[in-house]
Design an enzyme around this catalytic site. Structure first.
Site, PDB file in Angstrom:
ATOM      1  CB  THR A 199      -0.915  -0.010   1.230  1.00  0.00           C
ATOM      2  OG1 THR A 199      -1.706  -1.209   1.220  1.00  0.00           O
ATOM      3  CG2 THR A 199      -1.838   1.193   1.222  1.00  0.00           C
TER       4      THR A 199
ATOM      5  NE  ARG B 227     -13.095 -10.466   3.951  1.00  0.00           N
ATOM      6  CZ  ARG B 227     -14.104 -11.322   4.085  1.00  0.00           C
ATOM      7  NH1 ARG B 227     -15.048 -11.087   4.975  1.00  0.00           N
ATOM      8  NH2 ARG B 227     -14.145 -12.422   3.354  1.00  0.00           N
TER       9      ARG B 227
ATOM     10  CG  PHE C 283     -16.851  -3.108   7.311  1.00  0.00           C
ATOM     11  CD1 PHE C 283     -15.640  -3.068   7.974  1.00  0.00           C
ATOM     12  CD2 PHE C 283     -16.963  -3.934   6.203  1.00  0.00           C
ATOM     13  CE1 PHE C 283     -14.566  -3.832   7.556  1.00  0.00           C
ATOM     14  CE2 PHE C 283     -15.892  -4.706   5.772  1.00  0.00           C
ATOM     15  CZ  PHE C 283     -14.692  -4.655   6.450  1.00  0.00           C
TER      16      PHE C 283
ATOM     17  N   GLY D  81     -18.933  -1.791  18.279  1.00  0.00           N
ATOM     18  CA  GLY D  81     -17.971  -2.458  19.143  1.00  0.00           C
ATOM     19  C   GLY D  81     -16.968  -1.489  19.720  1.00  0.00           C
TER      20      GLY D  81
ATOM     21  CB  CYS E  42      -5.184  -2.513   6.680  1.00  0.00           C
ATOM     22  SG  CYS E  42      -4.261  -3.845   5.897  1.00  0.00           S
TER      23      CYS E  42
ATOM     24  NE  ARG F  27       0.445  -5.948  12.149  1.00  0.00           N
ATOM     25  CZ  ARG F  27       0.779  -6.307  10.907  1.00  0.00           C
ATOM     26  NH1 ARG F  27       1.685  -5.601  10.250  1.00  0.00           N
ATOM     27  NH2 ARG F  27       0.210  -7.341  10.333  1.00  0.00           N
TER      28      ARG F  27
END
Length: 451
Positions: A122, A154, A252, A256, A263, A331
């Site tokens: 990316t 994903r 999505f 939560g 990412c 991460r």
């Protein structure tokens, strides 16, 4: 086709294994000797469902190999993918391209014959142009095309995403490169996966725009969840109601503790910096990123309120540490900020995650890691579900109630219903579901959620 992949991390390894499974001859290259030796022995450094079997199968069938020697692999390759890391720079959030540029120089020195260099990492818009200039500086007569082919994998579902993608984005500036890239992905024609060919710069922006949009959906539904809690509505019902609109879609829209991973946070910061550099600030993306950062800290305060306003000297059991299920990736996981916030408030933390505890030990101190969910909750004053692993969806709540010191359940993923939790005797707190159980006062009886 003969393919070389520079970088054997998450993207490079998944891409290499899947391309080999399509029938291509693939060499994955990495400078990390220990990693390559492990991969050569069939040891996979990351947890990703189905990946280990795919790697071992294609190694056995001589379509997939691993090496630290870039030169011979690139010299023989028709296509060279760059899949090295582009971490965010601390000073400004922009993507660090030093690994990309180092790989490009090595590739330029080793190419033989016409080669398509494909950027899968990316990278900011215009990076492909800079790569092409750099190759020309190193090898002025190089017969090369530079393409952009961003990944949309994903974690936890990467093999399926690669083999049955929603779309394949290819950014090219010449027809030869388009033809070669079409041949790379020809096996997917049978699945009628749409190949979307566009300019290189458009492909580079597409990756960032996709991630920023999905992250914004998460930030949006989390703010709606806060409204629902105060207004007596149920965010899951609201999400279902708006998600049925085909213009919105239901994915999505799960409230939560906020998004994390390798990412979304990194790419949003890089896109924000990229837009600022071009004089076109992205205010919506900036706000979504800020909302998400604040969200994780708010969750720690939510847990403290559920425990009566204080967790000092209390034991909190945390189930789920990774940023999402079916990965060992820690991460930017919401669990990090939540656990740190609870520790700052004086809590003792016990934790269990089926795959993430080794990674968690590198980023979280003073946590007692447990062997299973039931051991984790022993003598705990509250149980917090942070990551929605399947194994946490059908826990024996009666058993857990008996093991805990105080029956407080904070369900940050809404995987249980209020009725079943309160029936088991829990003071139950979820996210965005109408009236929450009143805080537990010291010495007061446990109150169940009403409604």
């Amino acid at each position: 086709m003969r393919i070389a992949i520079i970088g054997s991390g998450y993207v490079g390894l998944v891409s290499g294994a899947c391309l080999a499974d399509f029938g291509h001859n693939v060499v994955c290259i990495d400078r990390d000797d220990a990693k390559i030796r492990a991969l050569q022995q069939g040891e996979i450094p990351i947890f990703e469902p189905l990946l280990a079997d795919l790697v071992i199968k294609n190694q056995r069938e001589d379509r997939l190999s691993f090496s630290t020697d870039l030169g011979p692999a690139v010299a023989e390759a028709e296509v060279v993918f760059i899949a090295v890391g582009t971490p965010a720079r601390q000073r400004d959030g922009q993507a660090d391209l030093s690994y990309v540029h180092a790989a490009v120089r090595d590739i330029a020195m080793s190419m033989s014959g016409y080669t398509v260099v494909v950027v899968k990492s990316t990278v900011p818009v215009g990076t492909g142009d800079g790569i092409e200039r750099l190759i020309r500086e190193v090898r002025p007569q190089a017969d090369v095309s530079v393409a952009s082919n961003p990944e949309f994998l994903r974690e936890g579902a990467a093999i399926g995403d690669f083999k049955r993608p929603d779309r394949i984005v290819i950014g090219v500036e010449d027809d030869r490169a388009r033809q070669v890239m079409s041949e790379v992905y020809r096996p997917l024609f049978l699945n009628t996966s749409p190949i979307v060919v566009m300019s290189r710069r458009s492909a580079e922006v597409t990756k960032y725009a996709a991630n920023a949009f999905l992250a914004t959906k998460i930030a949006f539904i989390n703010e709606v969840a806060d409204l629902c809690e105060q207004a007596g509505a149920d965010v899951q019902e609201v999400a279902h109601g708006i998600g049925l609109d085909k213009r919105i879609g239901g994915k999505f829209l799960h409230a939560g503790p906020g998004f994390g991973g390798s990412c979304f946070p990194k790419d949003m910061q890089a896109m924000i910096k990229m837009a600022q550099d071009h004089g076109t600030p992205l205010r919506i993306v900036e706000t979504a990123a800020a909302v998400n950062d604040q969200r994780k800290r708010v969750m720690a305060r939510k847990i403290i309120r559920a425990c009566g306003g204080s967790v000092r000297h209390r034991t909190i059991a945390v189930l789920g540490l990774t940023f999402k299920p079916n990965t060992d990736d820690m991460r930017d996981s919401p669990a990090i900020a939540i656990i740190t916030g609870l520790q700052d408030a004086g809590a003792r933390i016990r934790a269990y995650d089926p795959e993430g505890m080794d990674q968690a030990r590198t980023v979280l101190d003073d946590v007692a890691y447990c062997g299973d969910a039931y051991t984790c909750v022993e003598d705990a004053d509250a149980l917090v579900i942070v990551t929605e692993w399947d194994m946490f969806r059908a826990l024996d709540l009666d058993k857990i109630r008996g093991l805990m010191r105080r029956p407080v359940l904070v369900d940050l993923r809404n995987i249980y219903g209020a009725a079943e939790a309160t029936k088991a005797g829990f003071a139950y707190v979820s996210v965005g579901r109408g009236r929450q159980v009143p805080p537990v006062q010291e010495g007061a009886p446990i109150l169940a959620l009403v409604g």
